[in-house]
Motif scaffolding. Structure first.
Motif, mmCIF file in Angstrom:
data_model
loop_
_atom_site.group_PDB
_atom_site.id
_atom_site.type_symbol
_atom_site.label_atom_id
_atom_site.label_comp_id
_atom_site.label_asym_id
_atom_site.label_seq_id
_atom_site.Cartn_x
_atom_site.Cartn_y
_atom_site.Cartn_z
ATOM 1 N N THR A 108 0.832 -1.197 0.000
ATOM 2 C CA THR A 108 0.000 0.000 0.000
ATOM 3 C C THR A 108 0.868 1.250 0.000
ATOM 4 O OG1 THR A 108 -1.718 -1.166 1.223
ATOM 5 C CG2 THR A 108 -1.812 1.234 1.265
ATOM 6 N N PHE A 109 0.508 2.193 -0.867
ATOM 7 C CA PHE A 109 1.122 3.519 -0.850
ATOM 8 C C PHE A 109 0.348 4.373 0.158
ATOM 9 C CE2 PHE A 109 2.111 2.125 -5.248
ATOM 10 C CZ PHE A 109 3.489 2.274 -5.214
ATOM 11 N N LYS A 110 1.061 4.987 1.105
ATOM 12 C CA LYS A 110 0.413 5.809 2.138
ATOM 13 C C LYS A 110 -0.053 7.137 1.550
ATOM 14 C CE LYS A 110 3.664 4.765 5.766
ATOM 15 N NZ LYS A 110 4.353 5.371 6.885
ATOM 16 N N PRO A 111 -1.118 7.697 2.118
ATOM 17 C CA PRO A 111 -1.580 9.013 1.668
ATOM 18 C C PRO A 111 -0.545 10.087 2.005
ATOM 19 C CG PRO A 111 -3.075 8.093 3.339
ATOM 20 C CD PRO A 111 -1.980 7.123 3.136
ATOM 21 N N LEU A 112 -0.523 11.113 1.190
ATOM 22 C CA LEU A 112 0.342 12.295 1.305
ATOM 23 C C LEU A 112 1.814 12.026 1.036
ATOM 24 C CD1 LEU A 112 -1.271 14.087 4.362
ATOM 25 C CD2 LEU A 112 -1.618 14.556 1.947
ATOM 26 N N THR A 113 2.412 10.968 1.601
ATOM 27 C CA THR A 113 3.846 10.746 1.415
ATOM 28 C C THR A 113 4.147 9.825 0.235
ATOM 29 O OG1 THR A 113 3.870 8.827 2.892
ATOM 30 C CG2 THR A 113 4.264 11.003 3.896
ATOM 31 N N GLY A 114 3.254 8.893 -0.060
ATOM 32 C CA GLY A 114 3.491 7.929 -1.133
ATOM 33 C C GLY A 114 4.446 6.826 -0.745
ATOM 34 N N GLU A 115 4.839 6.788 0.535
ATOM 35 C CA GLU A 115 5.731 5.732 1.009
ATOM 36 C C GLU A 115 4.967 4.411 1.101
ATOM 37 O OE1 GLU A 115 6.903 7.228 4.809
ATOM 38 O OE2 GLU A 115 8.401 8.584 3.961
ATOM 39 N N LEU A 116 5.734 3.318 1.153
ATOM 40 C CA LEU A 116 5.089 2.020 1.343
ATOM 41 C C LEU A 116 4.720 1.851 2.808
ATOM 42 C CD1 LEU A 116 7.093 -0.481 -0.886
ATOM 43 C CD2 LEU A 116 5.031 0.800 -1.411
ATOM 44 N N GLU A 117 3.517 1.361 3.041
ATOM 45 C CA GLU A 117 3.013 1.181 4.394
ATOM 46 C C GLU A 117 3.854 0.163 5.173
ATOM 47 O OE1 GLU A 117 -1.459 1.333 5.457
ATOM 48 O OE2 GLU A 117 -0.953 -0.798 5.162
ATOM 49 N N SER A 118 4.371 -0.834 4.486
ATOM 50 C CA SER A 118 5.149 -1.889 5.141
ATOM 51 C C SER A 118 6.512 -1.407 5.630
ATOM 52 C CB SER A 118 5.352 -3.058 4.181
ATOM 53 O OG SER A 118 6.148 -2.643 3.087
ATOM 54 N N GLY A 119 7.010 -0.334 5.045
ATOM 55 C CA GLY A 119 8.321 0.180 5.428
ATOM 56 C C GLY A 119 9.480 -0.517 4.743
ATOM 57 N N SER A 120 9.205 -1.535 3.932
ATOM 58 C CA SER A 120 10.279 -2.202 3.189
ATOM 59 C C SER A 120 9.936 -2.226 1.701
ATOM 60 C CB SER A 120 10.493 -3.628 3.715
ATOM 61 O OG SER A 120 9.319 -4.392 3.547
ATOM 62 N N GLY A 121 10.957 -2.263 0.894
ATOM 63 C CA GLY A 121 10.781 -2.225 -0.552
ATOM 64 C C GLY A 121 10.251 -3.543 -1.119
ATOM 65 N N VAL A 122 9.882 -3.489 -2.394
ATOM 66 C CA VAL A 122 9.300 -4.641 -3.084
ATOM 67 C C VAL A 122 9.999 -4.803 -4.432
ATOM 68 C CG1 VAL A 122 7.198 -5.483 -4.184
ATOM 69 C CG2 VAL A 122 7.052 -4.303 -1.998
ATOM 70 N N GLU A 123 10.280 -6.046 -4.798
ATOM 71 C CA GLU A 123 10.813 -6.345 -6.130
ATOM 72 C C GLU A 123 9.816 -7.215 -6.876
ATOM 73 O OE1 GLU A 123 14.692 -8.045 -6.292
ATOM 74 O OE2 GLU A 123 15.652 -6.118 -5.888
ATOM 75 N N LYS A 181 10.826 1.106 -3.909
ATOM 76 C CA LYS A 181 11.570 1.319 -2.668
ATOM 77 C C LYS A 181 10.607 1.666 -1.537
ATOM 78 C CE LYS A 181 15.816 2.736 -4.870
ATOM 79 N NZ LYS A 181 16.916 3.681 -4.857
ATOM 80 N N ALA A 182 11.100 1.566 -0.312
ATOM 81 C CA ALA A 182 10.287 1.865 0.866
ATOM 82 C C ALA A 182 9.765 3.306 0.814
ATOM 83 C CB ALA A 182 11.094 1.645 2.152
ATOM 84 N N SER A 183 10.524 4.187 0.177
ATOM 85 C CA SER A 183 10.112 5.588 0.041
ATOM 86 C C SER A 183 8.992 5.745 -0.991
ATOM 87 C CB SER A 183 11.304 6.447 -0.370
ATOM 88 O OG SER A 183 11.766 6.065 -1.652
ATOM 89 N N GLY A 184 8.703 4.688 -1.747
ATOM 90 C CA GLY A 184 7.673 4.727 -2.758
ATOM 91 C C GLY A 184 8.194 4.971 -4.160
ATOM 92 N N LEU A 185 9.473 5.281 -4.266
ATOM 93 C CA LEU A 185 10.060 5.507 -5.601
ATOM 94 C C LEU A 185 10.070 4.206 -6.392
ATOM 95 C CD1 LEU A 185 13.038 7.868 -4.775
ATOM 96 C CD2 LEU A 185 10.818 8.461 -5.764
#
Length: 166
Positions: A130-145, A160-164
């Protein structure tokens, strides 16, 4: 030009007679070379086409994930009557595609859009993030491949965890 019963049409050049045509061996060698060149070109085209199909699937996936992240960052509400809790990307268990869902603060979610990979392309990621509202970061806090595969080739889409998305 001289005609001879034994040798067919002959061409005279400086007093010598030469045959005016190609031998069967010359024709066979030429035809073989053409077949080999055509076969090589066809194989190269198929390989190029396979790479392009996989590359297009990866680019489309990146674009769709970016769209979901942008919706989360702008807190786009489509179905939620409550506060929006982000956008979830849920990958199918069979690796054939994914769905973007709007998450609401009351833990409900609604499908916004579904996507299928092009024929033959499969993804190995099974689950959701899940992408968090406003920040676009991943809710899990870890990246995905997400590894996309097509005819033995693989291309990776990384979130990435930052949502990039890369």
């Amino acid at each position: 030009m001289v005609y001879s019963e034994k040798k067919g049409f002959m061409v005279e050049n400086q007093g010598k007679l030469f045959s005016a045509g190609l031998t069967l061996i010359e024709l066979l060698v030429t035809a073989t070379i053409l077949v080999l060149l055509t076969g090589g070109a066809l194989a190269a085209y198929r390989s190029f086409n396979d790479r392009q199909i996989l590359s297009a699937a990866a680019k489309e996936t990146k674009n769709n994930l970016s769209m979901a992240r942008n919706w989360a960052m702008t807190v786009k509400k489509v179905y939620c009557s409550q506060t929006a809790a982000g956008y979830e990307v849920d990958f199918s268990d069979d690796g054939s595609g994914y769905t973007i869902k709007e998450k609401c603060s009351d833990n409900s979610s609604s499908e916004v859009q579904s996507f299928s990979f092009p024929g033959g392309v499969t993804g190995d990621y099974m689950g959701s993030f899940t992408f968090k509202p406003l920040t676009g970061e991943l809710e899990s806090g870890s990246g995905v491949e997400i590894n996309l595969s097509y005819k033995g080739r693989t291309q990776t889409v990384t979130v990435k965890a930052s949502g990039l998305i890369e």
